[in-house]
Write a protein that holds these residues in place. Structure first.
Motif, PDB file in Angstrom:
ATOM      1  N   MET A   2     -38.067  24.785  68.334  1.00  0.00           N
ATOM      2  CA  MET A   2     -38.388  23.549  68.923  1.00  0.00           C
ATOM      3  C   MET A   2     -37.436  22.815  69.695  1.00  0.00           C
ATOM      4  O   MET A   2     -37.774  22.097  70.483  1.00  0.00           O
ATOM      5  CB  MET A   2     -38.905  22.619  67.394  1.00  0.00           C
ATOM      6  CG  MET A   2     -40.189  23.254  67.083  1.00  0.00           C
ATOM      7  SD  MET A   2     -41.749  23.066  68.146  1.00  0.00           S
ATOM      8  CE  MET A   2     -41.766  21.368  68.630  1.00  0.00           C
ATOM      9  N   ASP A   3     -36.188  23.027  69.145  1.00  0.00           N
ATOM     10  CA  ASP A   3     -35.205  22.265  70.083  1.00  0.00           C
ATOM     11  C   ASP A   3     -35.202  22.829  71.503  1.00  0.00           C
ATOM     12  O   ASP A   3     -34.999  22.033  72.425  1.00  0.00           O
ATOM     13  CB  ASP A   3     -33.709  22.371  69.395  1.00  0.00           C
ATOM     14  CG  ASP A   3     -33.820  21.428  68.153  1.00  0.00           C
ATOM     15  OD1 ASP A   3     -34.628  20.533  68.020  1.00  0.00           O
ATOM     16  OD2 ASP A   3     -32.934  21.937  67.338  1.00  0.00           O
ATOM     17  N   LEU A  37     -43.248  30.605  74.756  1.00  0.00           N
ATOM     18  CA  LEU A  37     -42.421  30.095  73.466  1.00  0.00           C
ATOM     19  C   LEU A  37     -43.192  28.845  73.055  1.00  0.00           C
ATOM     20  O   LEU A  37     -43.648  28.795  71.736  1.00  0.00           O
ATOM     21  CB  LEU A  37     -41.065  29.790  73.867  1.00  0.00           C
ATOM     22  CG  LEU A  37     -40.236  29.048  72.772  1.00  0.00           C
ATOM     23  CD1 LEU A  37     -40.139  29.821  71.649  1.00  0.00           C
ATOM     24  CD2 LEU A  37     -38.796  28.578  73.208  1.00  0.00           C
ATOM     25  N   ALA A  38     -43.530  28.037  73.857  1.00  0.00           N
ATOM     26  CA  ALA A  38     -44.344  26.711  73.278  1.00  0.00           C
ATOM     27  C   ALA A  38     -45.572  26.877  72.890  1.00  0.00           C
ATOM     28  O   ALA A  38     -46.036  26.404  71.916  1.00  0.00           O
ATOM     29  CB  ALA A  38     -44.373  25.788  74.542  1.00  0.00           C
ATOM     30  N   LEU A  39     -46.141  27.867  73.502  1.00  0.00           N
ATOM     31  CA  LEU A  39     -47.665  28.113  72.861  1.00  0.00           C
ATOM     32  C   LEU A  39     -47.522  28.748  71.530  1.00  0.00           C
ATOM     33  O   LEU A  39     -48.413  28.574  70.747  1.00  0.00           O
ATOM     34  CB  LEU A  39     -48.200  29.524  73.986  1.00  0.00           C
ATOM     35  CG  LEU A  39     -49.784  29.605  73.659  1.00  0.00           C
ATOM     36  CD1 LEU A  39     -50.568  28.066  73.657  1.00  0.00           C
ATOM     37  CD2 LEU A  39     -50.441  30.534  74.574  1.00  0.00           C
ATOM     38  N   CYS A  40     -46.524  29.982  71.386  1.00  0.00           N
ATOM     39  CA  CYS A  40     -46.397  30.527  69.994  1.00  0.00           C
ATOM     40  C   CYS A  40     -45.872  29.401  68.909  1.00  0.00           C
ATOM     41  O   CYS A  40     -46.281  29.606  67.798  1.00  0.00           O
ATOM     42  CB  CYS A  40     -45.553  31.530  70.111  1.00  0.00           C
ATOM     43  SG  CYS A  40     -46.209  32.805  71.174  1.00  0.00           S
ATOM     44  N   LEU A  41     -45.199  28.519  69.472  1.00  0.00           N
ATOM     45  CA  LEU A  41     -44.743  27.593  68.242  1.00  0.00           C
ATOM     46  C   LEU A  41     -45.947  26.554  67.987  1.00  0.00           C
ATOM     47  O   LEU A  41     -45.819  26.032  66.907  1.00  0.00           O
ATOM     48  CB  LEU A  41     -43.700  26.710  68.983  1.00  0.00           C
ATOM     49  CG  LEU A  41     -42.121  27.204  69.286  1.00  0.00           C
ATOM     50  CD1 LEU A  41     -41.513  26.225  70.036  1.00  0.00           C
ATOM     51  CD2 LEU A  41     -41.763  27.436  67.928  1.00  0.00           C
ATOM     52  N   ILE A  42     -47.155  26.622  68.658  1.00  0.00           N
ATOM     53  CA  ILE A  42     -48.271  25.835  68.181  1.00  0.00           C
ATOM     54  C   ILE A  42     -48.579  26.595  67.009  1.00  0.00           C
ATOM     55  O   ILE A  42     -48.883  25.694  65.878  1.00  0.00           O
ATOM     56  CB  ILE A  42     -49.328  25.693  69.208  1.00  0.00           C
ATOM     57  CG1 ILE A  42     -48.664  24.788  70.295  1.00  0.00           C
ATOM     58  CG2 ILE A  42     -50.658  25.494  68.588  1.00  0.00           C
ATOM     59  CD1 ILE A  42     -49.924  24.760  71.216  1.00  0.00           C
ATOM     60  N   GLU A  43     -48.358  27.865  66.608  1.00  0.00           N
ATOM     61  CA  GLU A  43     -48.853  28.673  65.434  1.00  0.00           C
ATOM     62  C   GLU A  43     -47.801  28.224  64.380  1.00  0.00           C
ATOM     63  O   GLU A  43     -48.131  27.973  63.066  1.00  0.00           O
ATOM     64  CB  GLU A  43     -48.799  30.114  65.852  1.00  0.00           C
ATOM     65  CG  GLU A  43     -49.977  30.499  66.837  1.00  0.00           C
ATOM     66  CD  GLU A  43     -51.375  30.144  66.459  1.00  0.00           C
ATOM     67  OE1 GLU A  43     -51.764  30.316  65.080  1.00  0.00           O
ATOM     68  OE2 GLU A  43     -52.194  29.783  67.105  1.00  0.00           O
ATOM     69  N   LEU A  47     -46.222  19.785  71.917  1.00  0.00           N
ATOM     70  CA  LEU A  47     -46.082  21.088  72.607  1.00  0.00           C
ATOM     71  C   LEU A  47     -47.098  21.229  73.667  1.00  0.00           C
ATOM     72  O   LEU A  47     -46.931  21.907  74.849  1.00  0.00           O
ATOM     73  CB  LEU A  47     -46.537  22.156  71.476  1.00  0.00           C
ATOM     74  CG  LEU A  47     -45.078  22.312  70.392  1.00  0.00           C
ATOM     75  CD1 LEU A  47     -45.383  23.350  69.452  1.00  0.00           C
ATOM     76  CD2 LEU A  47     -43.953  22.954  71.193  1.00  0.00           C
ATOM     77  N   ARG A  48     -48.341  20.709  73.740  1.00  0.00           N
ATOM     78  CA  ARG A  48     -49.073  20.778  74.764  1.00  0.00           C
ATOM     79  C   ARG A  48     -48.492  20.087  75.870  1.00  0.00           C
ATOM     80  O   ARG A  48     -48.888  20.231  77.052  1.00  0.00           O
ATOM     81  CB  ARG A  48     -50.316  20.434  74.074  1.00  0.00           C
ATOM     82  CG  ARG A  48     -51.508  21.284  73.431  1.00  0.00           C
ATOM     83  CD  ARG A  48     -52.889  20.934  73.371  1.00  0.00           C
ATOM     84  NE  ARG A  48     -53.183  21.916  72.556  1.00  0.00           N
ATOM     85  CZ  ARG A  48     -54.366  21.706  71.514  1.00  0.00           C
ATOM     86  NH1 ARG A  48     -54.621  20.353  71.464  1.00  0.00           N
ATOM     87  NH2 ARG A  48     -55.135  22.532  71.021  1.00  0.00           N
TER      88      ARG A  48
END
Length: 168
Positions: free
Chosen positions: A48-49, A98-104, A113-114
């Motif tokens: 996330m960082d 990375l951002a898209l996968c972090l939503i999970e 993240l969006r």
């Protein structure tokens, strides 16, 4: 590392060769050993960082349009605070998934993240990096297809395979 060391010792500029070899060694070492350790230790919060850092890079680039347009543009193409427009495209191509996968991984951070994904996409559109925009689009489309279920995946492959066969 041994091959790079032997090749570097025969280089006409030994200092540059050794410094690059050490930097690549540290990059590989950190990527393969330290990041997995850090991800495990922080339970993924370091990811996330990294995502927040990518948002900061994009925000600074977009703010540069107003305050320092001669710095963030290269030959009429947006590059943000990175070296060139295609560099921005590569950076975006790595950070968007990375951002898209972090939503999970962090569903409670979905909103931020969006926003990060929107900043990344906006920066890529400004840069005019067609490859990065296409790659992000393909990744997002495949993500949606695989997220929907096996019927959609079958429909996707039923479209891709005949198309690939015709092209080949």
């Amino acid at each position: 590392f041994l091959v790079a060391l032997l090749g570097g010792l025969r280089s006409p500029s030994l200092g540059v060769s050794l410094s690059k070899m050490i930097s690549y060694f540290l990059l590989i070492f950190l990527t393969l050993h330290f990041f997995p350790y850090l991800i495990h230790k922080t339970k993924g919060k370091v990811l996330m960082d990294i995502s927040y850092l990518s948002a900061l890079v994009m925000i600074l680039g977009i703010l540069g349009i107003v305050f320092y347009p001669n710095v963030v543009y290269l030959a009429g193409r947006f590059r943000g605070i990175l070296g060139n427009p295609n560099g921005l495209g590569i950076y975006a191509t790595l950070t968007f998934p990375l951002a898209l996968c972090l939503i999970e991984l962090f569903p409670h951070k979905k909103h931020s993240l969006r926003i990060i994904m929107t900043l990344i996409t906006f920066s890529v559109i400004l840069s005019g990096s067609r490859t990065a925009l296409g790659t992000i689009g393909i990744f997002y489309a495949l993500y949606i297809f695989y997220k929907r279920g096996s019927v959609y995946v079958f429909a996707l492959w039923a479209f891709i395979l005949p198309t690939a066969y015709l092209v080949i």
